[in-house]
Scaffold this active site. Sequence first.
Site, PDB file in Angstrom:
ATOM      1  N   ASP A   1       0.848  -1.199   0.000  1.00 36.33           N
ATOM      2  CA  ASP A   1       0.000   0.000   0.000  1.00 36.33           C
ATOM      3  C   ASP A   1       0.887   1.255   0.000  1.00 36.33           C
ATOM      4  O   ASP A   1       0.599   2.237   0.691  1.00 36.33           O
ATOM      5  CB  ASP A   1      -0.962  -0.009   1.195  1.00 36.33           C
ATOM      6  CG  ASP A   1      -2.018   1.098   1.113  1.00 36.33           C
ATOM      7  OD1 ASP A   1      -2.154   1.724   0.046  1.00 36.33           O
ATOM      8  OD2 ASP A   1      -2.704   1.326   2.133  1.00 36.33           O
TER       9      ASP A   1
ATOM     10  N   PRO B   1      -3.967  10.508   4.463  1.00 39.86           N
ATOM     11  CA  PRO B   1      -3.380   9.311   5.064  1.00 39.86           C
ATOM     12  C   PRO B   1      -2.489   8.584   4.067  1.00 39.86           C
ATOM     13  O   PRO B   1      -2.711   8.686   2.858  1.00 39.86           O
ATOM     14  CB  PRO B   1      -4.608   8.461   5.400  1.00 39.86           C
ATOM     15  CG  PRO B   1      -5.625   8.846   4.370  1.00 39.86           C
ATOM     16  CD  PRO B   1      -5.372  10.301   4.056  1.00 39.86           C
ATOM     17  N   GLY B   2      -1.508   7.874   4.566  1.00 42.20           N
ATOM     18  CA  GLY B   2      -0.677   7.037   3.699  1.00 42.20           C
ATOM     19  C   GLY B   2       0.790   7.158   4.025  1.00 42.20           C
ATOM     20  O   GLY B   2       1.232   8.170   4.570  1.00 42.20           O
TER      21      GLY B   2
HETATM   22  C1  NCD Z   1      -4.017   5.585   0.231  1.00 43.39           C
HETATM   23  C2  NCD Z   1      -3.662   6.766  -0.673  1.00 43.39           C
HETATM   24  O1  NCD Z   1      -2.964   7.664  -0.203  1.00 43.39           O
HETATM   25  O2  NCD Z   1      -4.020   6.758  -1.846  1.00 43.39           O
HETATM   26  N1  NCD Z   1      -3.842   5.969   1.597  1.00 43.39           N
HETATM   27  C3  NCD Z   1      -3.701   5.160   2.663  1.00 43.39           C
HETATM   28  O3  NCD Z   1      -3.635   5.664   3.778  1.00 43.39           O
HETATM   29  N2  NCD Z   1      -3.617   3.879   2.554  1.00 43.39           N
HETATM   30  C4  NCD Z   1      -5.394   5.121  -0.056  1.00 43.39           C
HETATM   31  C5  NCD Z   1      -5.702   3.757   0.474  1.00 43.39           C
HETATM   32  O4  NCD Z   1      -5.041   2.756   0.153  1.00 43.39           O
HETATM   33  O5  NCD Z   1      -6.658   3.636   1.227  1.00 43.39           O
HETATM   34 ZN    ZN Z   2      -7.054   1.602   0.861  1.00 43.37          ZN
END
Ligand code: NCD
Ligand code: ZN
Length: 423
Positions: free
Chosen positions: A305, A323-324
């Site tokens: 991810d 987020p990410g």
């Molecule tokens: C992802 C993004 O930034 O595109 N963010 C995350 O926190 N995982 C989206 C996702 O996979 O839910």
């Molecule tokens: Zn996701």
Amino acid sequence: MVIVKNGYMIDPLNNLEGKFDILIENGVITKIEESIQPFPRCEIIDATEKIVSPSFVDIHVHFRDPGQTYKEDIYTGSLAAVAGGYTTVVCMPNTTPTLDEASLIRYVIEKGEKVGLCRVLPSAAITKGRKGRELTEMALLKEAGAVYFTDDGLPVMDSFIMRKAMEYAGSIGSFVADHCEDLSLSNNGVAHEGEIAAVLGLPPLPPESEDTMVARDCILSIQTGMPVHICHISSKLSVEIVAWAKAMGAKVTAEVTPHHLYLTDDELTEFSCNAKVSPPLRNYEDIEATRWALSSGIIDCVATDHAPHAHHEKMMDIHLCPPGMVGLQFALPILLELVKKDYLDLKKMVEVMSTNPSKLIGIKPPQIKVGEKAEFTIFDPFESWEVNEETILSKSKNTPLLGRKLIGKVKYTFYNGKVVYRD
Ligand code: NCD
Ligand code: ZN
């Protein structure tokens, strides 16, 4: 001609584990033997005390291309991938515009091929614009090269649409993958509901936001007989629901991220936006549950991810920042840590990083075998390195691991018969 000498080779598909030399001629593996004599003018790669493994396959990355290439693009994403030992990645469709048309699917494939460092495969959206209302033209998208369907970043909230999507994707030999989150239960939460969120005064995000959607998807899969893949599973109860669905014979598969296997919500204590991710980092019980589920096969594979965001976006208030976190270069050291702690053995690690995700998306898993093009990764399981702005090859540097030391480093990655990464 290249000879990889003295490496400890591990290939679960061919039941091979031990010290071998590998001869590569014109990109193709022509000999695997205990000792191969060097030829004049042949390159020797010394793999003494290193592990040689089929390269890794990541079915969940965000390369932000097209449209948000200030965060990442297919070139920089590919660089990070091969530095992490990956030679196949599946890009998410939450780009700008959304990957919901065949021409956009072809764009990703063509750019990936032009970069040529690894296999870049696109997934396509389930609903047009990821708005959750109208299904995309799945058959056309599949024909263009989409390997599966997901509205990732967002769940498919409408259960009737999800059911139709499952049936449609399943009927054309593909599947849907869901970012399981009931947005009404998430209620704009930022941190896993628990002590840390309470102490920091952060809006809580309860795990049942994930669990109820995982349960819904499992039930729909059982009812329709069609496959569903659970993205980034992170909670103990979700894992138990998947175990139940699998026992019922459902075609349910699940992935877990390295960060959900390794980090807890403790990372948020400095209100660090780099620790904000969806689903949120949870607590130790959840981590334990995902680790055991990965080793027992309830969770099928690891997916990073990899979610790059620019510095200025992560400088915002924690309530507002996206987020990410980036992840492609940390999966191997995190999984090696689990091997050292005896959750998995090396063979299982290669399965969950390479064999299983390949099978899930229907590609031939990389193998170290005579007659195959060289597609493997050589790593040092004991080398320590620091995560910092220089060592992260992604355009974005958003990770709570910044400044920390990790153990386990990719030294070489071979793809399509050639070295595409050298440390
Ligand atoms: C992802 C993004 O930034 O595109 N963010 C995350 O926190 N995982 C989206 C996702 O996979 O839910
Ligand atoms: Zn996701």
